[in-house]
Design a protein around this motif. Sequence first.
Motif, short mmCIF file in Angstrom:
data_model
loop_
_atom_site.label_atom_id
_atom_site.label_comp_id
_atom_site.label_asym_id
_atom_site.label_seq_id
_atom_site.Cartn_x
_atom_site.Cartn_y
_atom_site.Cartn_z
N ALA A 1 0.86 -1.19 0.00
CA ALA A 1 0.00 0.00 0.00
C ALA A 1 0.89 1.24 0.00
N SER A 2 0.45 2.27 -0.72
CA SER A 2 1.25 3.49 -0.85
C SER A 2 0.50 4.67 -0.22
N PRO A 3 1.23 5.67 0.25
CA PRO A 3 0.57 6.83 0.86
C PRO A 3 -0.22 7.61 -0.19
N PRO A 4 -1.21 8.38 0.25
CA PRO A 4 -2.04 9.12 -0.71
C PRO A 4 -1.25 10.22 -1.41
N LEU A 5 -1.69 10.51 -2.63
CA LEU A 5 -1.11 11.61 -3.40
C LEU A 5 -1.81 12.91 -3.06
N ALA A 6 -1.08 14.01 -3.15
CA ALA A 6 -1.66 15.34 -2.93
C ALA A 6 -1.91 16.01 -4.27
N TRP A 7 -2.96 16.80 -4.34
CA TRP A 7 -3.28 17.52 -5.57
C TRP A 7 -2.25 18.61 -5.83
N ASN A 8 -1.83 18.73 -7.09
CA ASN A 8 -0.90 19.79 -7.48
C ASN A 8 -1.49 20.53 -8.68
N ALA A 9 -1.75 21.80 -8.53
CA ALA A 9 -2.43 22.57 -9.56
C ALA A 9 -1.57 22.74 -10.81
N THR A 10 -0.25 22.80 -10.64
CA THR A 10 0.64 22.95 -11.80
C THR A 10 0.61 21.70 -12.66
N LEU A 11 0.69 20.55 -12.03
CA LEU A 11 0.58 19.29 -12.77
C LEU A 11 -0.80 19.17 -13.42
N ALA A 12 -1.83 19.65 -12.72
CA ALA A 12 -3.18 19.58 -13.27
C ALA A 12 -3.29 20.42 -14.54
N SER A 13 -2.68 21.59 -14.54
CA SER A 13 -2.70 22.45 -15.72
C SER A 13 -2.00 21.78 -16.90
N MET B 1 0.74 3.00 -8.43
CA MET B 1 1.10 2.50 -7.10
C MET B 1 2.48 2.94 -6.64
N ASN B 2 3.24 3.58 -7.49
CA ASN B 2 4.63 3.94 -7.18
C ASN B 2 4.70 4.81 -5.92
N PRO B 3 5.35 4.33 -4.84
CA PRO B 3 5.39 5.11 -3.60
C PRO B 3 6.28 6.35 -3.69
N GLN B 4 7.12 6.42 -4.74
CA GLN B 4 7.98 7.60 -4.88
C GLN B 4 7.19 8.83 -5.33
N PHE B 5 6.06 8.60 -6.01
CA PHE B 5 5.24 9.73 -6.41
C PHE B 5 4.46 10.26 -5.21
N ARG B 6 4.40 11.59 -5.09
CA ARG B 6 3.75 12.22 -3.95
C ARG B 6 2.62 13.17 -4.35
N GLU B 7 2.62 13.58 -5.62
CA GLU B 7 1.64 14.59 -6.06
C GLU B 7 1.00 14.15 -7.37
N LEU B 8 -0.17 14.72 -7.64
CA LEU B 8 -0.89 14.37 -8.86
C LEU B 8 -1.69 15.57 -9.36
N GLY B 9 -1.74 15.68 -10.67
CA GLY B 9 -2.67 16.60 -11.32
C GLY B 9 -3.34 15.84 -12.44
#
Length: 283
Positions: free
Chosen positions: A173-185, A253-261
């Motif tokens: 199991a991996s920690p949750p990702l945080a929203w990133n507005a720049t990546l979302a754009s 599932m990659n635990p190294q990723f921390r943010e998402l858009g």
Amino acid sequence: MGVLALLIRPAGLSLGLLFAATAMASEEAQLVESINAYRSQVQRCAGQASQELPPLASDPRLVLSLNTLGGLQQELAWASYPMSSVQAISLSGPRDAQSAMTALQESFCRVLLDPQFVDIGVRREDREWRIVLARQLLSARLADWQAEGQKLLETINSARTQPRQCGAQAFAASPPLAWNATLASAAESHSRAMANGNFFDHKDRDGRTPGDRAELAGYVGQQIGENIAAGHDSARQVVDGWLASPGHCANLMNPQFRELGAAYAVDPKSDAGIYWTAMFGTP
């Protein structure tokens, strides 16, 4: 004792039938897996190179009878599948999924590599096969791209709470990702480019990669990943498709990723109608 014997024999027969049904179902699932693996790589078909395509989602409504009672459109209407486009392939003779896949590659590569199809159903009875590829009408009433991107984030984070096998790779199991507005754009721009340009690729028409697009948008990070999807009109369908694909699943599932858009874009003139991009980042 005689009564016991009568009870045991039907139970044994039922067990044998269960094993046979399970084996047949696994052959059908194996064929879907083989088709998705084939679509995920650039292929030569009819003298042209294909695109890398997203996995087809197994849809039980497309597992149709081998004996057609009406036209294909009528069958799908009975199955409550509002189709936009559909193609059915019938094979006679392949003894297993591997043989069926060989026949499909030899004679139906154009159908397998058609980017407009997003769903699949396979029916097998002995050496008779029916493979149905389709795309249904976009019927969901979607919110704006930011709201649907947030839904995609929530669905991905829900998937990350469970250990998961992505092909040959196991993930805790991996920690949750945080929203990133720049990546979302950056995700919205790429989704819009794919929809308006009618293409499906991690490289845009200017040759830019996901890392290039993230940098141009102003994202400063150590690592970038990207998942794309097309043809599905809900976050749940998109994530289910990614989880069925080892490479997309591994990104998710990659635990190294921390943010998402994430974002979607629609163009009714395009092959798939709707296109999704999720950009993963490590700040």
